[in-house]
Design an enzyme around this catalytic site. Structure first.
Site, PDB file in Angstrom:
ATOM      1  N   LYS A  53       0.836  -1.210   0.000  1.00 42.01           N
ATOM      2  CA  LYS A  53       0.000   0.000   0.000  1.00 42.01           C
ATOM      3  C   LYS A  53       0.874   1.266   0.000  1.00 42.01           C
ATOM      4  O   LYS A  53       0.602   2.205  -0.744  1.00 42.01           O
ATOM      5  CB  LYS A  53      -0.970  -0.012   1.195  1.00 42.01           C
ATOM      6  N   GLN A  97      -5.600  -1.585   9.630  1.00 38.39           N
ATOM      7  CA  GLN A  97      -5.426  -2.900   9.011  1.00 38.39           C
ATOM      8  C   GLN A  97      -6.065  -3.973   9.893  1.00 38.39           C
ATOM      9  O   GLN A  97      -5.858  -4.007  11.110  1.00 38.39           O
ATOM     10  CB  GLN A  97      -3.925  -3.176   8.810  1.00 38.39           C
ATOM     11  N   ASP A 120     -11.271   2.474   3.626  1.00 40.76           N
ATOM     12  CA  ASP A 120     -11.665   1.088   3.331  1.00 40.76           C
ATOM     13  C   ASP A 120     -13.138   0.966   2.952  1.00 40.76           C
ATOM     14  O   ASP A 120     -13.563  -0.069   2.458  1.00 40.76           O
ATOM     15  CB  ASP A 120     -11.433   0.199   4.564  1.00 40.76           C
TER      16      ASP A 120
HETATM   17  N1  GUN Z   1      -7.320  -7.067   5.997  1.00 37.46           N
HETATM   18  C1  GUN Z   1      -7.594  -7.833   4.914  1.00 37.46           C
HETATM   19  N2  GUN Z   1      -8.095  -7.084   3.925  1.00 37.46           N
HETATM   20  C2  GUN Z   1      -8.158  -5.827   4.397  1.00 37.46           C
HETATM   21  C3  GUN Z   1      -8.584  -4.587   3.835  1.00 37.46           C
HETATM   22  O1  GUN Z   1      -9.050  -4.490   2.699  1.00 37.46           O
HETATM   23  N3  GUN Z   1      -8.474  -3.505   4.638  1.00 37.46           N
HETATM   24  C4  GUN Z   1      -8.010  -3.589   5.892  1.00 37.46           C
HETATM   25  N4  GUN Z   1      -7.956  -2.463   6.617  1.00 37.46           N
HETATM   26  N5  GUN Z   1      -7.599  -4.699   6.451  1.00 37.46           N
HETATM   27  C5  GUN Z   1      -7.682  -5.814   5.692  1.00 37.46           C
END
Ligand code: GUN
Length: 295
Positions: A53, A97, A120
């Site tokens: 990211k 996350q 998200d």
């Molecule tokens: N953990 C697995 N996929 C995701 C996601 O798309 N966003 C976040 N914040 N955590 C995750």
């Protein structure tokens, strides 16, 4: 005939290029889109996702910060940090996350994020907006899946899309996107899950099959129709002694066998993963445009 491979690497590079132009326009107005990413603990998969990211943020021109708390951080500390980030004008997007350690209430944390900065698109306000067809942002993985279909010439319009998996992150929001009365959506959607008896009866009816189960290679060639388009959302680590890391990544489908039968399929890695990350940047840039009154 071997299937067409829908490359998330190539398609995400397209999205990155488009976003760079939008970021350039924001920068002319003195705005640099900012993304705050918070992790609690040292889950190896989370570390790896967050590295990806930050890298993509840099490629797009988004300013990003990764904030790491130790595993035993109290919930109040995390909530206080989110409050601080909500108020910080540097950040147009915030994400925490997942998964979080067990002593922290995930719902409470998601709901603490300002919906306008919800990178998200997990906040119930944004999930609700999506369901009624008035989305602010879109959840990254389902948006990535949708964009992969549209950009590779497999519009879900009028098709029967079968989704395996009903999570809040993947299956449910993808359903919400694809059933909308909207150009590029307008699909007939079936959602299957762990309690669906005779899964193959449904998967065989799919024009477009999206698999987000989270178990390695459960969808075998006998479960798909010839000519189907298959999007594999799964990212599973399976032991592989030939690798330095000791594992390799596989999807939820038997990729090699399905490739001999279907019209098109996404690989793992290099499929949905890079698109998810690109769509996180799409959300950050879109949020910055909104917050500047430009969207
Ligand atoms: N953990 C697995 N996929 C995701 C996601 O798309 N966003 C976040 N914040 N955590 C995750």
């Amino acid at each position: 005939m071997a299937a067409k491979i829908i490359s998330g690497r190539d398609l995400s590079a397209q999205v990155v290029e488009e976003l760079r132009e939008r970021v350039a326009r924001l920068k002319e107005k003195g705005i640099t889109p900012g993304l705050a990413m918070v992790r609690v603990g040292d889950d190896p998969a989370s570390i790896s996702y967050m590295k990806q990211k930050s890298k993509t943020a840099a490629a797009v021109g988004v300013y990003s910060e990764t904030i790491v708390f130790p595993e035993d951080t109290p919930e109040e500390t995390l909530l206080a940090k989110i409050e601080e980030l909500n108020r910080d004008p540097k950040f147009h997007g915030i994400l925490v996350q997942l998964p979080l350690p067990k002593h922290i209430d995930e719902r409470k944390v998601i709901e603490a994020i300002d919906p306008m900065k919800d990178a998200d698109c997990f906040h119930p306000v944004n999930v609700g907006k999506l369901l009624i067809g008035e989305p602010y942002l879109l959840p990254c993985t389902p948006h990535g899946v949708w964009q992969m279909l549209l950009r590779s010439g497999y519009s879900p319009e009028g098709k029967h899309v079968v989704i395996c998996g009903r999570s809040n992150i993947n299956g449910k929001p993808l359903f919400a996107i694809l059933i909308q009365k909207k150009a590029g959506a307008n699909a007939t959607v079936t959602v299957c899950h762990s309690r669906t008896p005779d899964l193959a009866r449904f998967t065989r009816q799919a024009d477009i099959l999206v698999v987000a189960i989270g178990r390695p290679r459960v969808i075998t060639a006998d479960m798909v129709r010839e000519g189907a388009v298959v999007i594999d959302v799964g990212v599973n680590r399976v032991p592989d002694p030939t690798k330095k890391s000791g594992f390799r990544l596989v999807g939820d489908t038997d990729f090699e066998a399905l490739s001999e039968k279907v019209e098109a399929i996404t690989p793992v890695p290099g499929g949905v993963g890079p698109m998810t990350v690109a769509m996180l940047m799409w959300n950050t840039v879109t949020a910055a445009e909104f917050q500047a009154g430009l969207a």
